[in-house]
Design a protein around this motif. Structure first.
Motif, PDB file in Angstrom:
ATOM      1  N   ILE A 144       0.818  -1.193   0.019  1.00 16.17           N
ATOM      2  CA  ILE A 144      -0.083  -0.037   0.105  1.00 16.17           C
ATOM      3  C   ILE A 144       0.936   1.156  -0.032  1.00 16.17           C
ATOM      4  CG2 ILE A 144      -1.808   1.142   1.149  1.00 16.17           C
ATOM      5  CD1 ILE A 144      -2.499  -1.493   2.379  1.00 16.17           C
ATOM      6  N   PHE A 145       0.743   2.347  -0.945  1.00 15.44           N
ATOM      7  CA  PHE A 145       1.604   3.281  -1.030  1.00 15.44           C
ATOM      8  C   PHE A 145       0.773   4.492  -0.919  1.00 15.44           C
ATOM      9  CE2 PHE A 145       0.967   1.679  -5.269  1.00 15.44           C
ATOM     10  CZ  PHE A 145       0.592   2.825  -5.892  1.00 15.44           C
ATOM     11  N   GLY A 146       1.239   5.742  -0.458  1.00 17.98           N
ATOM     12  CA  GLY A 146       0.937   6.832  -0.462  1.00 17.98           C
ATOM     13  C   GLY A 146       1.012   7.788  -1.767  1.00 17.98           C
ATOM     14  N   GLU A 147       0.601   8.864  -1.753  1.00 12.48           N
ATOM     15  CA  GLU A 147       0.290   9.647  -2.801  1.00 12.48           C
ATOM     16  C   GLU A 147       1.811   9.933  -3.394  1.00 12.48           C
ATOM     17  OE1 GLU A 147      -2.047  13.183  -2.039  1.00 12.48           O
ATOM     18  OE2 GLU A 147      -4.025  12.135  -2.032  1.00 12.48           O
ATOM     19  N   ASP A 148       2.839   9.892  -2.515  1.00 13.66           N
ATOM     20  CA  ASP A 148       4.173  10.193  -2.826  1.00 13.66           C
ATOM     21  C   ASP A 148       4.832   9.100  -3.569  1.00 13.66           C
ATOM     22  OD1 ASP A 148       4.362   8.445  -0.861  1.00 13.66           O
ATOM     23  OD2 ASP A 148       5.676   9.668   0.430  1.00 13.66           O
ATOM     24  N   GLY A 149       4.105   7.740  -3.771  1.00  9.24           N
ATOM     25  CA  GLY A 149       4.550   6.622  -4.236  1.00  9.24           C
ATOM     26  C   GLY A 149       5.289   5.833  -3.511  1.00  9.24           C
ATOM     27  N   VAL A 150       5.599   6.184  -1.993  1.00  7.17           N
ATOM     28  CA  VAL A 150       6.450   5.359  -1.286  1.00  7.17           C
ATOM     29  C   VAL A 150       5.542   4.319  -0.539  1.00  7.17           C
ATOM     30  CG1 VAL A 150       7.791   5.469   0.631  1.00  7.17           C
ATOM     31  CG2 VAL A 150       8.025   7.201  -1.120  1.00  7.17           C
ATOM     32  N   ALA A 151       5.923   3.007  -0.253  1.00 11.32           N
ATOM     33  CA  ALA A 151       5.134   1.887   0.274  1.00 11.32           C
ATOM     34  C   ALA A 151       5.344   2.407   1.680  1.00 11.32           C
ATOM     35  CB  ALA A 151       5.734   0.646  -0.359  1.00 11.32           C
ATOM     36  N   TYR A 152       4.170   2.016   2.272  1.00  8.72           N
ATOM     37  CA  TYR A 152       3.866   1.985   3.848  1.00  8.72           C
ATOM     38  C   TYR A 152       4.759   0.607   4.236  1.00  8.72           C
ATOM     39  CZ  TYR A 152       0.569   5.749   3.682  1.00  8.72           C
ATOM     40  OH  TYR A 152      -0.038   6.909   3.542  1.00  8.72           O
ATOM     41  N   PRO A 153       5.437   0.723   5.447  1.00  4.33           N
ATOM     42  CA  PRO A 153       6.112  -0.820   6.066  1.00  4.33           C
ATOM     43  C   PRO A 153       5.207  -1.781   5.831  1.00  4.33           C
ATOM     44  CG  PRO A 153       6.274   1.239   7.489  1.00  4.33           C
ATOM     45  CD  PRO A 153       5.337   1.722   6.595  1.00  4.33           C
ATOM     46  N   GLU A 154       5.285  -3.027   5.677  1.00  5.45           N
ATOM     47  CA  GLU A 154       4.957  -4.182   5.739  1.00  5.45           C
ATOM     48  C   GLU A 154       4.029  -4.346   6.866  1.00  5.45           C
ATOM     49  OE1 GLU A 154       5.406  -8.902   4.609  1.00  5.45           O
ATOM     50  OE2 GLU A 154       7.223  -7.433   4.287  1.00  5.45           O
ATOM     51  N   GLY A 155       2.517  -4.722   6.675  1.00 11.75           N
ATOM     52  CA  GLY A 155       1.784  -4.817   7.626  1.00 11.75           C
ATOM     53  C   GLY A 155       1.527  -3.734   8.625  1.00 11.75           C
ATOM     54  N   ALA A 156       1.855  -2.554   8.219  1.00  9.76           N
ATOM     55  CA  ALA A 156       1.566  -1.425   9.069  1.00  9.76           C
ATOM     56  C   ALA A 156       0.015  -0.818   8.777  1.00  9.76           C
ATOM     57  CB  ALA A 156       2.557  -0.064   8.825  1.00  9.76           C
ATOM     58  N   PRO A 157      -0.614  -0.484   9.863  1.00 10.98           N
ATOM     59  CA  PRO A 157      -1.956  -0.148   9.627  1.00 10.98           C
ATOM     60  C   PRO A 157      -1.614   1.620   8.901  1.00 10.98           C
ATOM     61  CG  PRO A 157      -1.439   0.460  11.798  1.00 10.98           C
ATOM     62  CD  PRO A 157      -0.408  -0.307  11.425  1.00 10.98           C
ATOM     63  N   CYS A 158      -2.734   1.589   7.697  1.00 15.10           N
ATOM     64  CA  CYS A 158      -2.661   2.729   6.664  1.00 15.10           C
ATOM     65  C   CYS A 158      -3.817   2.614   5.904  1.00 15.10           C
ATOM     66  CB  CYS A 158      -1.258   2.621   5.878  1.00 15.10           C
ATOM     67  SG  CYS A 158      -0.917   1.046   4.984  1.00 15.10           S
ATOM     68  N   VAL A 159      -3.627   3.697   4.920  1.00 11.45           N
ATOM     69  CA  VAL A 159      -4.803   3.566   4.093  1.00 11.45           C
ATOM     70  C   VAL A 159      -4.027   4.314   2.602  1.00 11.45           C
ATOM     71  CG1 VAL A 159      -6.805   5.074   2.997  1.00 11.45           C
ATOM     72  CG2 VAL A 159      -6.787   4.411   5.330  1.00 11.45           C
ATOM     73  N   GLY A 160      -4.289   3.567   1.644  1.00 13.58           N
ATOM     74  CA  GLY A 160      -3.602   4.060   0.309  1.00 13.58           C
ATOM     75  C   GLY A 160      -3.734   3.328  -0.847  1.00 13.58           C
ATOM     76  N   GLU A 161      -3.123   3.606  -2.081  1.00 12.80           N
ATOM     77  CA  GLU A 161      -3.625   2.809  -3.099  1.00 12.80           C
ATOM     78  C   GLU A 161      -2.653   1.384  -3.248  1.00 12.80           C
ATOM     79  OE1 GLU A 161      -3.150   3.153  -7.967  1.00 12.80           O
ATOM     80  OE2 GLU A 161      -2.883   4.962  -6.892  1.00 12.80           O
ATOM     81  N   VAL A 162      -3.365   0.279  -3.685  1.00 16.19           N
ATOM     82  CA  VAL A 162      -2.605  -0.794  -3.813  1.00 16.19           C
ATOM     83  C   VAL A 162      -2.013  -1.270  -4.821  1.00 16.19           C
ATOM     84  CG1 VAL A 162      -4.699  -2.322  -4.685  1.00 16.19           C
ATOM     85  CG2 VAL A 162      -3.078  -3.218  -3.290  1.00 16.19           C
ATOM     86  N   GLY A 163      -0.807  -1.706  -4.915  1.00 16.29           N
ATOM     87  CA  GLY A 163       0.055  -2.110  -5.903  1.00 16.29           C
ATOM     88  C   GLY A 163       0.339  -3.501  -5.843  1.00 16.29           C
ATOM     89  N   LEU A 164       0.017  -4.167  -6.816  1.00 18.97           N
ATOM     90  CA  LEU A 164       0.133  -5.915  -6.587  1.00 18.97           C
ATOM     91  C   LEU A 164       1.509  -6.132  -7.254  1.00 18.97           C
ATOM     92  CD1 LEU A 164      -3.137  -6.828  -8.361  1.00 18.97           C
ATOM     93  CD2 LEU A 164      -2.814  -6.561  -5.995  1.00 18.97           C
ATOM     94  N   PHE A 165       2.168  -7.429  -6.523  1.00 15.64           N
ATOM     95  CA  PHE A 165       3.367  -7.992  -7.036  1.00 15.64           C
ATOM     96  C   PHE A 165       3.282  -8.558  -8.389  1.00 15.64           C
ATOM     97  CE2 PHE A 165       5.425  -9.130  -2.782  1.00 15.64           C
ATOM     98  CZ  PHE A 165       5.391  -7.680  -2.281  1.00 15.64           C
ATOM     99  N   PRO A 166       4.054  -8.241  -9.410  1.00 14.21           N
ATOM    100  CA  PRO A 166       3.637  -8.534 -10.665  1.00 14.21           C
ATOM    101  C   PRO A 166       3.559 -10.149 -11.000  1.00 14.21           C
ATOM    102  CG  PRO A 166       6.014  -8.062 -10.602  1.00 14.21           C
ATOM    103  CD  PRO A 166       5.407  -7.780  -8.904  1.00 14.21           C
ATOM    104  N   LEU A 167       4.126 -10.910 -10.471  1.00 12.96           N
ATOM    105  CA  LEU A 167       4.282 -12.314 -10.725  1.00 12.96           C
ATOM    106  C   LEU A 167       2.939 -13.036 -10.245  1.00 12.96           C
ATOM    107  CD1 LEU A 167       7.876 -13.473  -9.891  1.00 12.96           C
ATOM    108  CD2 LEU A 167       6.925 -13.046 -11.992  1.00 12.96           C
ATOM    109  N   SER A 168       2.200 -13.266 -11.140  1.00 12.32           N
ATOM    110  CA  SER A 168       0.967 -13.870 -10.877  1.00 12.32           C
ATOM    111  C   SER A 168       0.296 -15.043 -12.104  1.00 12.32           C
ATOM    112  CB  SER A 168      -0.236 -12.644 -10.530  1.00 12.32           C
ATOM    113  OG  SER A 168      -1.534 -13.263 -10.339  1.00 12.32           O
ATOM    114  N   LEU A 169       0.154 -16.055 -11.631  1.00 12.48           N
ATOM    115  CA  LEU A 169      -0.124 -17.208 -12.615  1.00 12.48           C
ATOM    116  C   LEU A 169      -1.973 -16.658 -12.798  1.00 12.48           C
ATOM    117  CD1 LEU A 169       0.218 -20.927 -12.630  1.00 12.48           C
ATOM    118  CD2 LEU A 169      -2.136 -19.925 -12.783  1.00 12.48           C
TER     119      LEU A 169
END
Length: 726
Positions: free
Chosen positions: A537-562
């Protein structure tokens, strides 16, 4: 509700709808539970485990107990975990699909760190993301997927231009053939039930049944007729209700080496025409009429208005058509009669590489035509695997999800059932009334799929009262944001069975966040990323929030997906899904567009869209599509801006249209609302409903003159919130 559960008594229960005797009995057991439990979660767990709340109790009583128990939750912080209503038992977890695999592989994979399927679920999920090759090698053995030529490997990442990698390279199969062949793992003998169904106009004591062998014979017959009419690789559309015939036709098109073009039976001629044009369809299967709610609605006439290509017409009732056909079109009876006797006795499936296209589906974008998303044979595998892990579909399950092959959930449900050995349950009619609920009861449905707006209708009309849905062990919900109170009503009909929330996309062939049979669940929330899915989940600055941290933002998916798309038929795939996205661990994230909230405990709640796409009745569309038709609705209109807003109480998005009038013209919101509704339903989709219209002097804009729909959306949310408090 106001009162805490410890303060409730017999009078409160009687007032909520119980008899005096029932209230006294409930009060006694509840006081015992309350005296032994410290937390609200423990109290609720005991209430549902002991089945104190019964499906026959009035909803007002369920509301009283649930909301009183979780009274203090309404004062929690924005990132607090939502109240839990369902809890996995260790016994059931161990015999679930994923739990069974974890018990078999867990000690070897994780050593002493492995405890049990519930405790060690986070370990298994992380393993699936970090080691997708190993995870898929395990899961492929669990599904009805057999290769004519085995893949060289599970995943090839040597081509840097393919963000999503190359999956199962070199493999050859026919995924429809996999659906139709008997097997022992999953247990799927020839005489097992493949489909059960009921016709809306028929005696409600009859549940029709079709075995796997009978389904295979029907599909082979239709595939033979397709061979006699079309060429290998042709795109062939289906615009029908989701009937047994539609399912047979879908599988037959794939079995014959052609590609299904998915078109919803609700579409207007313009929408049908654009999909046929983009897909270059060579023909289309349709019905003479749609039968819904006891009424017939024209369908063949809509299709012929949209296209001049060959139409094969299936009668909605009986054997004879109720319409006169054009010269180039053909009846279902004549189509099948073209098959020789040899075609009736056997058929050889057309085997193709795993990356061959079997289905063309559509998802709205921000341009004129909908995005044409080709499903290869990988997509059904991913769909089935998600059903296996998240919904826990098993042989013996009877799975019903009222939908249509024009939407992604239609093909998904087919593969959920037939690649996991479950029985598909179909109701040939409207799912909105009691007759559908009676079918769910009589067919012994164990998994029932829904969309939130459908559940809201059932609850408000009380049409399902008195029916027995207690065989349902899991509900599914997708397409819209769920309303907590509607879900409370739904889950209570089966002694608080789990509602598996699913959120994904046509281009993913799956959900990216979901519920799980191995985790406690909360109404309207997702408990996990899907297996093998990683996201940030990343903020408007494009920086990802720490893994597992409570937050609100746009989701970005890892690209490897069958199973996720790697191409579009009418748009630049890289531009749509990857260009401009942040990188994470040296990988470009895949764009999905959802704004999500992650709670302290890791639960996920979808907050809306980051782009100008909206979700109306489970159908994704774009603001621009809505605005294009609304701009022409009346000569007084200068321009419009369409946004979607969730009601203050939560639930499905509602369509709001802002209007700027031409200079010198006058109109009011109610008049415009009627005109907008008419033009949208005529030109886009009859299921879309305009909920709010607001006339404004001008729109807020960026420096480059782009309309700031986000600002308009926030304004409407604020107005609705104020009105709800008055």
């Amino acid at each position: 509700m106001g009162e805490r559960i410890r303060e409730l008594g017999v009078k409160d229960f009687v007032k909520a709808g119980l008899s005096v005797a029932e209230a006294i009995e409930f009060d006694g057991v509840l006081r015992e539970i309350v005296s032994l439990c410290v937390s609200s979660t423990d109290i609720w767990r005991q209430i549902v485990t002991r089945r104190l709340l019964k499906p026959s109790h009035p909803h007002s009583f369920h509301q009283l107990v649930y909301y009183s128990n979780y009274h203090s939750s309404s004062h929690a912080s924005d990132y607090a975990d939502p109240p839990l209503y369902w809890f996995p038992s260790l016994e059931q977890a161990k015999i679930s699909n994923l739990g069974r695999v974890m018990e078999a592989y867990g000690p070897k994979l994780f050593g002493a760190s492995y405890k049990d399927p519930i405790t060690s679920y986070p370990l298994m999920h992380k393993f699936s993301v970090d080691n997708p090759k190993e995870y898929w090698s395990i899961v492929l053995k669990e599904l009805s997927v057999s290769f004519i030529e085995a893949p060289r490997c599970i995943l090839d990442t040597s081509d840097p231009s393919k963000h999503g990698g190359t999956w199962l390279p070199g493999s050859v199969l026919n995924i429809a053939d996999c659906c139709l062949q008997p097997g022992t793992h999953p247990h799927k003998p020839d005489d097992s039930l493949a489909i059960v169904w009921r016709d809306e106009e028929c005696d409600d004591s009859v549940v029709n049944r079709m075995t796997l062998k009978q389904l295979r014979q029907q599909v082979m017959l239709v595939a033979s007729a397709i061979d006699a009419t079309f060429s290998k690789g042709d795109a062939i559309a289906i615009d029908m209700q989701m009937t047994v015939n539609a399912v047979v036709i879908y599988l037959a098109i794939v079995l014959a080496g052609c590609a299904v073009v998915s078109i919803a039976d609700s579409f207007a001629p313009k929408e049908i025409s654009s999909r046929l044009r983009v897909s270059k369809a060579k023909g289309i299967f349709t019905q003479d009429f749609i039968l819904r709610g006891g009424k017939k609605f024209p369908l063949y006439s809509r299709v012929t208005e949209a296209t001049s290509c060959k139409v094969i017409v299936v009668p909605v009732t009986g054997d004879e058509l109720g319409v006169q056909l054009r010269e180039q079109d053909i009846s279902w009876k004549a189509f099948l009669s073209s098959v020789s006797q040899n075609g009736r006795s056997g058929y050889s499936p057309f085997y193709q590489s795993v990356d061959s296209v079997t289905n063309i589906l559509f998802s709205s974008g921000t341009t004129g035509d909908p995005k044409a998303i080709p499903w290869t044979q990988l997509a059904p595998i991913r769909s089935a695997a998600d059903g296996w892990a998240a919904i826990d579909i098993q042989p013996g399950d009877v799975y019903c999800w009222p939908t249509n092959l024009g939407w992604v959930i239609g093909p998904t449900v087919l593969y959920h059932c037939f690649l996991n050995g479950a029985t598909l349950a179909l109701y040939h009619g409207s799912p909105q009334g009691r007759d559908f609920g009676k079918f769910v009861q009589d067919a012994g449905v164990t998994i029932l799929g829904t969309v939130p707006s459908l559940v809201k209708g059932w609850k408000s009309t009380q049409c399902m009262e008195g029916l027995d849905w207690t065989k349902i062990r899991a509900f599914c919900s997708s397409g819209e944001t769920s309303n907590v109170d509607d879900d409370l009503w739904l889950s209570s009909k089966a002694y608080y069975s789990q509602i598996v929330e699913l959120c994904g996309g046509t281009e993913l062939a799956s959900s990216y966040i979901a519920g799980s049979p191995l985790q406690p669940q909360a109404f309207g929330a997702f408990s996990t990323a899907s297996m093998t899915t990683g996201f940030v989940i990343f903020g408007e600055d494009g920086v990802a929030y720490p893994e597992g941290a409570p937050c609100v933002g746009e989701v970005g998916l890892f690209p490897l997906s069958l199973g996720a798309s790697d191409r579009l038929l009418n748009a630049d795939h890289d531009r749509v899904y990857f260009r401009g996205m942040p990188t994470y661990k040296r990988k470009v994230l895949r764009r999905h567009g959802d704004i999500i909230l992650r709670t302290v405990g890791g639960y996920i709640i979808v907050q809306g869209r980051a782009d100008d796409t909206m979700n109306l009745g489970g159908i994704k569309t774009s603001s621009i599509e809505i605005e294009r038709v609304c701009d022409r609705a009346d000569k007084c209109i200068s321009e419009t801006a369409a946004v979607s807003v969730a009601p203050p109480s939560g639930g499905p998005e509602q369509l709001a249209i802002f209007v700027v009038l031409k200079k010198g013209y006058i109109s009011n919101a109610e008049t415009l609302k009627l005109k907008f509704s008419k033009t949208i339903q005529s030109n886009l989709n009859p299921l879309f409903k305009v909920s709010h219209v607001k006339v404004v002097a001008e729109f807020p804009r960026t420096a480059s003159n782009k309309i700031l729909r986000r600002v308009l959306r926030d304004q409407m949310k604020q107005e609705l919130s104020v009105k709800s408090r008055l």
